[in-house]
Write a protein that holds these residues in place. Structure first.
Motif, PDB file in Angstrom:
ATOM      1  N   ALA A 258      12.196   8.862 -13.934  1.00  0.00           N
ATOM      2  CA  ALA A 258      10.784   8.695 -13.557  1.00  0.00           C
ATOM      3  C   ALA A 258      10.719   8.242 -12.097  1.00  0.00           C
ATOM      4  CB  ALA A 258      10.093   7.693 -14.473  1.00  0.00           C
ATOM      5  N   TRP A 259      10.650   9.209 -11.186  1.00  0.00           N
ATOM      6  CA  TRP A 259      10.689   8.892  -9.756  1.00  0.00           C
ATOM      7  C   TRP A 259       9.557   7.988  -9.318  1.00  0.00           C
ATOM      8  CZ3 TRP A 259       6.353  10.247  -7.107  1.00  0.00           C
ATOM      9  CH2 TRP A 259       5.538  11.236  -7.663  1.00  0.00           C
ATOM     10  N   TRP A 260       8.398   8.115  -9.994  1.00  0.00           N
ATOM     11  CA  TRP A 260       7.218   7.341  -9.597  1.00  0.00           C
ATOM     12  C   TRP A 260       7.391   5.845  -9.883  1.00  0.00           C
ATOM     13  CZ3 TRP A 260       7.531  11.072 -13.357  1.00  0.00           C
ATOM     14  CH2 TRP A 260       7.484  10.646 -14.691  1.00  0.00           C
ATOM     15  N   ALA A 261       8.299   5.488 -10.773  1.00  0.00           N
ATOM     16  CA  ALA A 261       8.492   4.088 -11.128  1.00  0.00           C
ATOM     17  C   ALA A 261       9.075   3.283  -9.969  1.00  0.00           C
ATOM     18  CB  ALA A 261       9.396   3.963 -12.358  1.00  0.00           C
ATOM     19  N   THR A 262       9.813   3.955  -9.085  1.00  0.00           N
ATOM     20  CA  THR A 262      10.405   3.276  -7.931  1.00  0.00           C
ATOM     21  C   THR A 262       9.794   3.722  -6.604  1.00  0.00           C
ATOM     22  OG1 THR A 262      12.152   4.960  -7.882  1.00  0.00           O
ATOM     23  CG2 THR A 262      12.604   2.926  -9.091  1.00  0.00           C
ATOM     24  N   PHE A 263       9.188   4.915  -6.587  1.00  0.00           N
ATOM     25  CA  PHE A 263       8.664   5.448  -5.335  1.00  0.00           C
ATOM     26  C   PHE A 263       7.525   4.591  -4.787  1.00  0.00           C
ATOM     27  CE2 PHE A 263       5.549   8.155  -3.138  1.00  0.00           C
ATOM     28  CZ  PHE A 263       6.330   8.622  -2.090  1.00  0.00           C
ATOM     29  N   PHE A 264       6.548   4.284  -5.600  1.00  0.00           N
ATOM     30  CA  PHE A 264       5.360   3.588  -5.112  1.00  0.00           C
ATOM     31  C   PHE A 264       5.624   2.133  -4.703  1.00  0.00           C
ATOM     32  CE2 PHE A 264       3.532   7.108  -7.623  1.00  0.00           C
ATOM     33  CZ  PHE A 264       2.776   7.693  -6.617  1.00  0.00           C
ATOM     34  N   PRO A 265       6.382   1.334  -5.478  1.00  0.00           N
ATOM     35  CA  PRO A 265       6.694  -0.013  -4.979  1.00  0.00           C
ATOM     36  C   PRO A 265       7.566   0.013  -3.725  1.00  0.00           C
ATOM     37  CG  PRO A 265       7.877   0.442  -7.023  1.00  0.00           C
ATOM     38  CD  PRO A 265       6.868   1.519  -6.855  1.00  0.00           C
ATOM     39  N   SER A 266       8.471   1.000  -3.635  1.00  0.00           N
ATOM     40  CA  SER A 266       9.304   1.106  -2.430  1.00  0.00           C
ATOM     41  C   SER A 266       8.466   1.455  -1.215  1.00  0.00           C
ATOM     42  CB  SER A 266      10.392   2.167  -2.644  1.00  0.00           C
ATOM     43  OG  SER A 266      11.231   1.831  -3.729  1.00  0.00           O
ATOM     44  N   ILE A 267       7.503   2.364  -1.387  1.00  0.00           N
ATOM     45  CA  ILE A 267       6.608   2.730  -0.291  1.00  0.00           C
ATOM     46  C   ILE A 267       5.761   1.527   0.137  1.00  0.00           C
ATOM     47  CG2 ILE A 267       4.533   4.068   0.254  1.00  0.00           C
ATOM     48  CD1 ILE A 267       7.077   5.633   0.597  1.00  0.00           C
ATOM     49  N   ALA A 268       5.298   0.740  -0.827  1.00  0.00           N
ATOM     50  CA  ALA A 268       4.496  -0.443  -0.503  1.00  0.00           C
ATOM     51  C   ALA A 268       5.305  -1.428   0.341  1.00  0.00           C
ATOM     52  CB  ALA A 268       4.013  -1.110  -1.787  1.00  0.00           C
ATOM     53  N   ILE A 269       6.558  -1.666  -0.052  1.00  0.00           N
ATOM     54  CA  ILE A 269       7.422  -2.564   0.716  1.00  0.00           C
ATOM     55  C   ILE A 269       7.660  -2.005   2.110  1.00  0.00           C
ATOM     56  CG2 ILE A 269       9.733  -3.569   0.851  1.00  0.00           C
ATOM     57  CD1 ILE A 269       9.757  -3.595  -2.216  1.00  0.00           C
ATOM     58  N   LEU A 270       7.937  -0.708   2.188  1.00  0.00           N
ATOM     59  CA  LEU A 270       8.191  -0.066   3.481  1.00  0.00           C
ATOM     60  C   LEU A 270       6.985  -0.179   4.401  1.00  0.00           C
ATOM     61  CD1 LEU A 270      10.032   1.740   5.258  1.00  0.00           C
ATOM     62  CD2 LEU A 270       8.964   3.716   4.159  1.00  0.00           C
ATOM     63  N   ILE A 271       5.805   0.085   3.870  1.00  0.00           N
ATOM     64  CA  ILE A 271       4.578   0.030   4.688  1.00  0.00           C
ATOM     65  C   ILE A 271       4.369  -1.377   5.241  1.00  0.00           C
ATOM     66  CG2 ILE A 271       2.056   0.127   4.571  1.00  0.00           C
ATOM     67  CD1 ILE A 271       2.342   2.501   2.671  1.00  0.00           C
ATOM     68  N   LEU A 272       4.533  -2.386   4.394  1.00  0.00           N
ATOM     69  CA  LEU A 272       4.320  -3.766   4.846  1.00  0.00           C
ATOM     70  C   LEU A 272       5.321  -4.160   5.920  1.00  0.00           C
ATOM     71  CD1 LEU A 272       3.035  -6.549   4.693  1.00  0.00           C
ATOM     72  CD2 LEU A 272       4.539  -7.075   2.770  1.00  0.00           C
ATOM     73  N   VAL A 273       6.588  -3.874   5.702  1.00  0.00           N
ATOM     74  CA  VAL A 273       7.623  -4.283   6.654  1.00  0.00           C
ATOM     75  C   VAL A 273       7.461  -3.557   7.985  1.00  0.00           C
ATOM     76  CG1 VAL A 273      10.104  -4.272   7.110  1.00  0.00           C
ATOM     77  CG2 VAL A 273       9.260  -4.913   4.853  1.00  0.00           C
ATOM     78  N   VAL A 274       7.214  -2.246   7.934  1.00  0.00           N
ATOM     79  CA  VAL A 274       7.037  -1.478   9.172  1.00  0.00           C
ATOM     80  C   VAL A 274       5.787  -1.934   9.916  1.00  0.00           C
ATOM     81  CG1 VAL A 274       6.584   0.822  10.108  1.00  0.00           C
ATOM     82  CG2 VAL A 274       8.319   0.525   8.348  1.00  0.00           C
ATOM     83  N   ALA A 275       4.693  -2.154   9.200  1.00  0.00           N
ATOM     84  CA  ALA A 275       3.446  -2.596   9.848  1.00  0.00           C
ATOM     85  C   ALA A 275       3.636  -3.950  10.504  1.00  0.00           C
ATOM     86  CB  ALA A 275       2.319  -2.645   8.820  1.00  0.00           C
ATOM     87  N   ALA A 276       4.284  -4.887   9.809  1.00  0.00           N
ATOM     88  CA  ALA A 276       4.513  -6.215  10.381  1.00  0.00           C
ATOM     89  C   ALA A 276       5.402  -6.132  11.612  1.00  0.00           C
ATOM     90  CB  ALA A 276       5.142  -7.128   9.328  1.00  0.00           C
ATOM     91  N   THR A 277       6.420  -5.290  11.573  1.00  0.00           N
ATOM     92  CA  THR A 277       7.317  -5.138  12.725  1.00  0.00           C
ATOM     93  C   THR A 277       6.588  -4.535  13.911  1.00  0.00           C
ATOM     94  OG1 THR A 277       9.195  -4.832  11.217  1.00  0.00           O
ATOM     95  CG2 THR A 277       9.486  -4.148  13.505  1.00  0.00           C
ATOM     96  N   LEU A 278       5.779  -3.510  13.672  1.00  0.00           N
ATOM     97  CA  LEU A 278       5.048  -2.873  14.767  1.00  0.00           C
ATOM     98  C   LEU A 278       3.999  -3.800  15.369  1.00  0.00           C
ATOM     99  CD1 LEU A 278       4.564   0.767  13.396  1.00  0.00           C
ATOM    100  CD2 LEU A 278       6.170  -0.024  15.143  1.00  0.00           C
ATOM    101  N   VAL A 279       3.349  -4.596  14.531  1.00  0.00           N
ATOM    102  CA  VAL A 279       2.387  -5.579  15.057  1.00  0.00           C
ATOM    103  C   VAL A 279       3.096  -6.585  15.951  1.00  0.00           C
ATOM    104  CG1 VAL A 279       0.952  -7.543  14.393  1.00  0.00           C
ATOM    105  CG2 VAL A 279       0.654  -5.361  13.261  1.00  0.00           C
ATOM    106  N   SER A 280       4.259  -7.043  15.530  1.00  0.00           N
ATOM    107  CA  SER A 280       5.015  -8.008  16.326  1.00  0.00           C
ATOM    108  C   SER A 280       5.437  -7.410  17.659  1.00  0.00           C
ATOM    109  CB  SER A 280       6.250  -8.474  15.544  1.00  0.00           C
ATOM    110  OG  SER A 280       5.887  -9.050  14.319  1.00  0.00           O
ATOM    111  N   ILE A 281       5.919  -6.165  17.635  1.00  0.00           N
ATOM    112  CA  ILE A 281       6.331  -5.501  18.870  1.00  0.00           C
ATOM    113  C   ILE A 281       5.141  -5.301  19.804  1.00  0.00           C
ATOM    114  CG2 ILE A 281       7.248  -3.361  19.836  1.00  0.00           C
ATOM    115  CD1 ILE A 281       8.984  -3.115  17.320  1.00  0.00           C
ATOM    116  N   ALA A 282       4.021  -4.845  19.238  1.00  0.00           N
ATOM    117  CA  ALA A 282       2.820  -4.606  20.056  1.00  0.00           C
ATOM    118  C   ALA A 282       2.303  -5.907  20.665  1.00  0.00           C
ATOM    119  CB  ALA A 282       1.740  -3.944  19.201  1.00  0.00           C
ATOM    120  N   TYR A 283       2.311  -6.979  19.878  1.00  0.00           N
ATOM    121  CA  TYR A 283       1.851  -8.264  20.402  1.00  0.00           C
ATOM    122  C   TYR A 283       2.770  -8.767  21.502  1.00  0.00           C
ATOM    123  CZ  TYR A 283       0.755 -13.243  20.569  1.00  0.00           C
ATOM    124  OH  TYR A 283       0.435 -14.498  21.001  1.00  0.00           O
ATOM    125  N   ASN A 284       4.070  -8.613  21.287  1.00  0.00           N
ATOM    126  CA  ASN A 284       5.032  -9.066  22.286  1.00  0.00           C
ATOM    127  C   ASN A 284       4.869  -8.281  23.580  1.00  0.00           C
ATOM    128  OD1 ASN A 284       7.088 -11.002  22.714  1.00  0.00           O
ATOM    129  ND2 ASN A 284       8.633  -9.404  22.620  1.00  0.00           N
TER     130      ASN A 284
END
Length: 294
Positions: A258-284
């Protein structure tokens, strides 16, 4: 001349914000973080708490279940929505705990970093302490402590916060070292300013932007750490987080069927981490005069 004078009169915070909002990646990432925070706050209104059992077991995404269902027939969309609340709570609580209580990540990092830069006699032993802490195998120690204390939301927050301070200390120290060599700090010493007054009045305001970046990055890393601990079965069994969704998929054997069982939580984690990193870089970049002018 008329173009230069208004810019010079603008406060540093206003100049930083003006440069930040010109960065499309920074603004987009900040909006994503605000959306995730809104989802976390409004979770009870967006989905029912995923509990009990359902009839439709391991069903793929459909109009009835947008993200599919797990091995017990529970809606994965609801798990992701409620997991947003817990994952972001753990992430930002770990950073907030470190700041307010002073026994964990950022506050220890600020104290060690500033003292190492300002008090030259303490620089060597404190730097050694940071190096030793960075050399420790963090994940096994986190697993050991979480296993000994017992899985709970409070345990995860404290454990993650306590293991987050060394990286912050190193970054703050490097910034504070450059500040201590500036003329106005020497002038403060010359007029008889106390060490505590100089640190509070001059050093800490100079490293404050670095601390803001560290808070965001520490929060994203805390989400990753929580996901890892929860995936190993050391998460809070009474709450939902993105790591808990992954753990349930692994425990039930749904990872391969069941690919969807891991795909959506993994995407959520990826989105949060990437967004936080990009915000930090942009602010810096926005607060750096060289990158701001370019």
């Amino acid at each position: 001349m008329s173009d230069i004078t208004p810019t010079a009169d603008i406060r540093p915070a206003a100049r930083t914000w003006r440069a930040f909002r010109k960065n499309p990646l920074g603004i987009s990432s900040a909006i994503i973080l605000l959306v995730l925070a809104t989802i976390a706050i409004l979770a009870p209104y967006l989905a029912k708490f995923p509990s009990g059992y359902g009839r439709n077991i391991l069903m793929p995404p459909s109009p009835e279940n947008w993200f599919g269902t797990d091995d017990l027939g529970r809606d994965i969309y609801a798990q992701i929505i409620w997991g947003t609340r817990i994952s972001m709570t753990i992430g930002f609580a770990a950073s907030s705990l470190a700041i307010m209580i002073g026994v964990a990540a950022i506050m220890i990092g600020v104290a060690v970093g500033v003292l190492a830069a300002y008090a030259k006699r303490l620089d060597a032993p404190l730097s050694m302490l940071v190096d030793v802490s960075l050399a420790l195998p963090v994940l096994p120690l986190m697993i050991l402590i979480a296993a000994l204390v017992g899985p709970s939301l409070q345990t995860l927050i404290v454990v993650i916060a306590l293991f987050s301070w060394p990286e912050v200390a190193r970054v703050v120290r490097s910034q504070a070292l450059s500040v201590t060599k500036l003329p106005y700090v020497d002038a403060a010493r010359t007029i008889g300013g106390s060490h505590l007054w100089i640190i509070i009045r001059h050093i800490l305001p100079a490293v404050a932007p670095i601390i803001i970046v560290a808070v965001v990055l520490t929060a994203s890393r805390a989400v990753l750490s929580e996901a890892g601990l929860a995936f190993l079965g050391l998460g809070d069994p009474e709450t939902w987080s993105w790591g808990t969704v992954l753990y349930n998929a692994q425990r039930s054997g749904s990872l391969t069927i069941a690919w969807w069982a891991t795909f959506f939580p993994s995407i959520a984690i990826l989105i949060l981490v990437v967004a936080a990193t990009l915000v930090s870089i942009a602010y810096n970049d926005a607060r750096n005069p060289k990158t701001r002018e370019s």
